[in-house]
Motif scaffolding. Structure first.
Motif, PDB file in Angstrom:
ATOM      1  N   GLY A  82      68.390 119.402  93.415  1.00 29.44           N
ATOM      2  CA  GLY A  82      69.012 118.240  94.039  1.00 29.44           C
ATOM      3  C   GLY A  82      68.252 117.776  95.271  1.00 29.44           C
ATOM      4  O   GLY A  82      67.317 118.430  95.730  1.00 29.44           O
ATOM      5  N   PRO A  83      68.640 116.638  95.835  1.00 29.39           N
ATOM      6  CA  PRO A  83      68.025 116.179  97.078  1.00 29.39           C
ATOM      7  C   PRO A  83      68.330 117.148  98.207  1.00 29.39           C
ATOM      8  O   PRO A  83      69.412 117.751  98.245  1.00 29.39           O
ATOM      9  CB  PRO A  83      68.666 114.804  97.312  1.00 29.39           C
ATOM     10  N   LEU A  84      67.381 117.305  99.117  1.00 28.58           N
ATOM     11  CA  LEU A  84      67.533 118.292 100.181  1.00 28.58           C
ATOM     12  C   LEU A  84      67.245 117.667 101.536  1.00 28.58           C
ATOM     13  O   LEU A  84      66.165 117.140 101.767  1.00 28.58           O
ATOM     14  CB  LEU A  84      66.578 119.472  99.943  1.00 28.58           C
ATOM     15  N   GLN A  85      68.237 117.742 102.432  1.00 28.30           N
ATOM     16  CA  GLN A  85      68.052 117.286 103.806  1.00 28.30           C
ATOM     17  C   GLN A  85      67.415 118.405 104.620  1.00 28.30           C
ATOM     18  O   GLN A  85      67.606 119.588 104.338  1.00 28.30           O
ATOM     19  CB  GLN A  85      69.400 116.898 104.413  1.00 28.30           C
ATOM     20  N   SER A  86      66.683 118.024 105.651  1.00 22.83           N
ATOM     21  CA  SER A  86      65.937 119.020 106.418  1.00 22.83           C
ATOM     22  C   SER A  86      66.854 120.033 107.108  1.00 22.83           C
ATOM     23  O   SER A  86      66.446 121.167 107.341  1.00 22.83           O
ATOM     24  CB  SER A  86      65.026 118.338 107.443  1.00 22.83           C
ATOM     25  N   ASN A  87      68.107 119.653 107.400  1.00 20.66           N
ATOM     26  CA  ASN A  87      69.014 120.599 108.063  1.00 20.66           C
ATOM     27  C   ASN A  87      69.633 121.607 107.089  1.00 20.66           C
ATOM     28  O   ASN A  87      70.415 122.468 107.490  1.00 20.66           O
ATOM     29  CB  ASN A  87      70.114 119.851 108.824  1.00 20.66           C
ATOM     30  N   LYS A  88      69.306 121.509 105.794  1.00 25.02           N
ATOM     31  CA  LYS A  88      69.848 122.434 104.797  1.00 25.02           C
ATOM     32  C   LYS A  88      68.760 123.327 104.188  1.00 25.02           C
ATOM     33  O   LYS A  88      69.038 124.103 103.267  1.00 25.02           O
ATOM     34  CB  LYS A  88      70.535 121.641 103.674  1.00 25.02           C
TER      35      LYS A  88
END
Length: 231
Positions: A82-88
């Motif tokens: 899935g898409p991944l944000q930098s804070n995760k």
């Protein structure tokens, strides 16, 4: 009543038929069971039927499944797709074996920094926005090789290949064109980095076309687990 084991066997049969038609070895093509939104019991049913590779799209859900199931299924292989944000990134770095959706150097660098020392390097597929749609994530083909060069210099990551989601269309020629462009990028990447061995493309509705164009990993969810739950 059709079981998960039945549907898994049918998906594998589709892969085998598509490989045969394309004069390819079935062993070259891996099935990734996309288990997002599905309960642990469904994953365990697929595992009992011999499936080992599972794909998750949501960070929190994926983390809980990894923690719950890995202790009793030690050879299970977890892929984040899935898409991944930098804070995760820390969750993915600490719990997953693969990530298919790296499209920025910043994300790769954080995954590298946060991968625990005692774990094997994290397997990386660079996501390509092969359709050029604004609504889709992914690096452009023009950005691919600069990003790949950065990833291979990160010691806790291993560049394995490419992933893409083509245009959702009934136009078979458009679909074929996008798969072919991705295969050409993959072959060029392979010529530069010999460890590259994964072309992650094709899903429940287009796996035959993807295999014809060289896919080595098809991501199948609904054909195994049924339609996913609304979030």
């Amino acid at each position: 009543m059709t079981t998960i084991a039945d549907r898994l066997a049918n998906a594998q049969h589709r892969i085998e038929q598509a490989a045969q038609i394309s004069s390819r070895n079935t062993d070259e093509i891996q099935l990734l069971a996309v288990s997002k939104t599905k309960p642990n019991s469904d994953i365990l049913a697929a595992y009992a039927a011999g499936q080992r590779r599972f794909g998750e799209n949501y960070v929190q859900e994926g983390e809980s499944k990894v923690k719950a199931l890995t202790p009793t299924c030690p050879d299970i292989e977890w892929h984040f797709i899935g898409p991944l944000q930098s804070n995760k990134t820390k969750v993915i770095a600490a719990h997953f074996d693969w990530i298919h959706t790296v499209s920025r150097e910043k994300i790769a660098a954080r995954l590298n920094e946060q991968r625990p020392q005692e774990m094997a390097p994290l397997n990386i597929c660079i996501q390509i926005n092969i359709s050029g749609e604004d609504s889709k994530s992914g690096a452009t083909p023009a950005q691919l090789f600069e990003l790949a060069d950065k990833v291979v210099q990160m010691p806790k990551l291993v560049l394995r290949g490419l992933m893409a989601i083509p245009t959702a269309t009934s136009d078979k020629q458009l679909q074929k064109d996008e798969f072919q462009r991705l295969q050409a990028l993959y072959q060029e990447l392979q010529s530069l980095y010999p460890q590259v061995d994964t072309l992650s493309m094709g899903m429940s509705n287009d796996l035959e076309q993807a295999i014809e164009q060289g896919s080595t990993m098809v991501r199948i969810g609904s054909a195994i687990f049924g339609e996913r739950e609304k979030r």
